[in-house]
Design an enzyme around this catalytic site. Structure first.
Site, PDB file in Angstrom:
ATOM      1  N   ASP A  54       0.878  -1.165   0.000  1.00 61.82           N
ATOM      2  CA  ASP A  54       0.000   0.000   0.000  1.00 61.82           C
ATOM      3  C   ASP A  54       0.915   1.214   0.000  1.00 61.82           C
ATOM      4  O   ASP A  54       1.707   1.393   0.935  1.00 61.82           O
ATOM      5  CB  ASP A  54      -0.894  -0.017   1.237  1.00 61.82           C
ATOM      6  CG  ASP A  54      -1.872   1.146   1.298  1.00 61.82           C
ATOM      7  OD1 ASP A  54      -1.636   2.178   0.626  1.00 61.82           O
ATOM      8  OD2 ASP A  54      -2.866   1.057   2.044  1.00 61.82           O
ATOM      9  N   SER A 133      -0.095  10.207 -17.173  1.00 59.97           N
ATOM     10  CA  SER A 133      -1.374  10.281 -17.870  1.00 59.97           C
ATOM     11  C   SER A 133      -1.306  11.426 -18.855  1.00 59.97           C
ATOM     12  O   SER A 133      -0.463  12.321 -18.744  1.00 59.97           O
ATOM     13  CB  SER A 133      -2.501  10.546 -16.856  1.00 59.97           C
ATOM     14  OG  SER A 133      -3.717  10.873 -17.502  1.00 59.97           O
ATOM     15  N   TYR A 146      -6.409  15.918  -9.971  1.00 62.68           N
ATOM     16  CA  TYR A 146      -5.769  14.766 -10.600  1.00 62.68           C
ATOM     17  C   TYR A 146      -4.637  15.230 -11.505  1.00 62.68           C
ATOM     18  O   TYR A 146      -3.519  14.690 -11.458  1.00 62.68           O
ATOM     19  CB  TYR A 146      -6.800  13.968 -11.393  1.00 62.68           C
ATOM     20  CG  TYR A 146      -6.225  12.786 -12.126  1.00 62.68           C
ATOM     21  CD1 TYR A 146      -5.573  11.767 -11.434  1.00 62.68           C
ATOM     22  CD2 TYR A 146      -6.330  12.680 -13.510  1.00 62.68           C
ATOM     23  CE1 TYR A 146      -5.038  10.675 -12.104  1.00 62.68           C
ATOM     24  CE2 TYR A 146      -5.808  11.592 -14.188  1.00 62.68           C
ATOM     25  CZ  TYR A 146      -5.161  10.597 -13.479  1.00 62.68           C
ATOM     26  OH  TYR A 146      -4.630   9.508 -14.142  1.00 62.68           O
ATOM     27  N   LYS A 150      -0.499  14.494 -11.384  1.00 59.88           N
ATOM     28  CA  LYS A 150       0.250  13.905 -12.491  1.00 59.88           C
ATOM     29  C   LYS A 150       1.283  14.883 -13.051  1.00 59.88           C
ATOM     30  O   LYS A 150       2.375  14.469 -13.469  1.00 59.88           O
ATOM     31  CB  LYS A 150      -0.710  13.436 -13.588  1.00 59.88           C
ATOM     32  CG  LYS A 150      -1.578  12.251 -13.166  1.00 59.88           C
ATOM     33  CD  LYS A 150      -0.724  11.052 -12.774  1.00 59.88           C
ATOM     34  CE  LYS A 150      -1.555   9.815 -12.483  1.00 59.88           C
ATOM     35  NZ  LYS A 150      -0.711   8.655 -12.118  1.00 59.88           N
TER      36      LYS A 150
END
Length: 284
Positions: A54, A133, A146, A150
């Site tokens: 994790d 991404s 997000y 990234k």
């Protein structure tokens, strides 16, 4: 000598496909995930060790690295794939959720990298592959947090690449776009932040929803297996190349962002998505 790769986030999607790709090529694979007790299929692959990791749990990171070294004797590559998407209005997102986005996508990735680097340095070899991404190249509405995570990984990786080159260690960035056949989209939907208490955004969100619905309806040109092929290529590429665009659907926007002027890029985004700086978006 058989090489070994540690891959994070292998329970679904790109991570799972990446385990298969490396195993098929004869690599040893440390397939790490948060809940390995639920995993059955990957355990049957030759040369694959399924273990818990994790990225928000430092002890589990150290244990996974130790388990891989104990089983296979060395690590030759790290694929930082674990992550999730938090989508919605920034103003409607709690500070706790914003921190979680960075804890997983940025600080978790850094923690796993930090745990592996001493082993790579001792070998004077190794490769770190970070999965970002298209959202790490260009930002769309409701993806601010997000994209911020990234973009951070992109900058971290580029700076790190200069440092680690002095140690014989390579850094690679793989940039996929919207591949529908993964659980990432489901997780992103579950994490979507709603803005019922912010009616001023209602018209904007209705327009954004229509835009993204059309994008989801578009035929995607890549599968998780296609992305895994690019990850494998990046890992085994001994050149100085840093970035690998992994899906055709984002190539036009990546090209516009990186190879045209700021004015041309912003004009393209406004034309393609219909988002303007005025209070109300244009009618459909």
């Amino acid at each position: 000598m058989t090489r070994t790769v540690l891959v994070t986030g292998t329970s679904t999607g790109f991570g799972r496909a990446t385990v298969h790709r490396f195993a098929r090529a004869g690599w040893n694979v440390v397939a790490s995930m948060r809940s390995p007790d639920r995993e059955t299929e990957l355990r049957d692959l030759p040369g694959v060790l399924v273990t818990r990791l994790d990225v928000q749990d430092a002890a589990s990171i150290d244990a996974a690295v130790a388990a891989g070294l104990d089983r296979f004797g060395r690590l030759d590559a790290l694929v930082n794939n674990a992550g999730f998407g938090l989508f919605g209005l920034f103003e409607a997102t709690s500070p706790a959720k914003a921190r979680e986005q960075f804890d997983v996508n940025v600080f978790g990735l850094m923690a796993v990298t930090r745990a592996v680097l001493p082993h790579f340095r001792r070998q004077r070899s190794g490769v770190v592959v970070n999965i970002t991404s298209g959202a790490g190249v260009f930002a769309l509405p409701t993806s601010s947090l997000y994209s911020a995570s990234k973009f951070a990984v992109e900058g971290f990786s580029e700076g790190l690449a200069w440092e680690l080159a002095s140690q014989g260690i390579r850094v690679k960035l793989v940039e996929p776009g919207g591949v529908l056949a993964t659980r990432f989209g489901q997780r992103a939907g579950e994490e979507a932040v709603h803005a019922a208490d912010l009616p001023d955004y209602a018209a904007f969100l209705a327009h954004a929803g229509a835009v993204f619905e059309r994008l989801r309806d578009d035929r995607r040109l890549a599968t998780p297996e296609d992305v895994a092929d690019v990850i494998f290529t990046a890992t085994t590429d001994e050149s100085d190349r840093l970035r690998y665009v992994a899906t055709p659907d984002i190539v036009p926007l990546v090209t516009a962002r990186r190879e045209t002027s700021e004015e041309a890029y912003m004009a393209l985004m406004r034309e393609r998505f219909g988002f303007r700086g005025d209070a109300a978006p244009p009618a459909e």
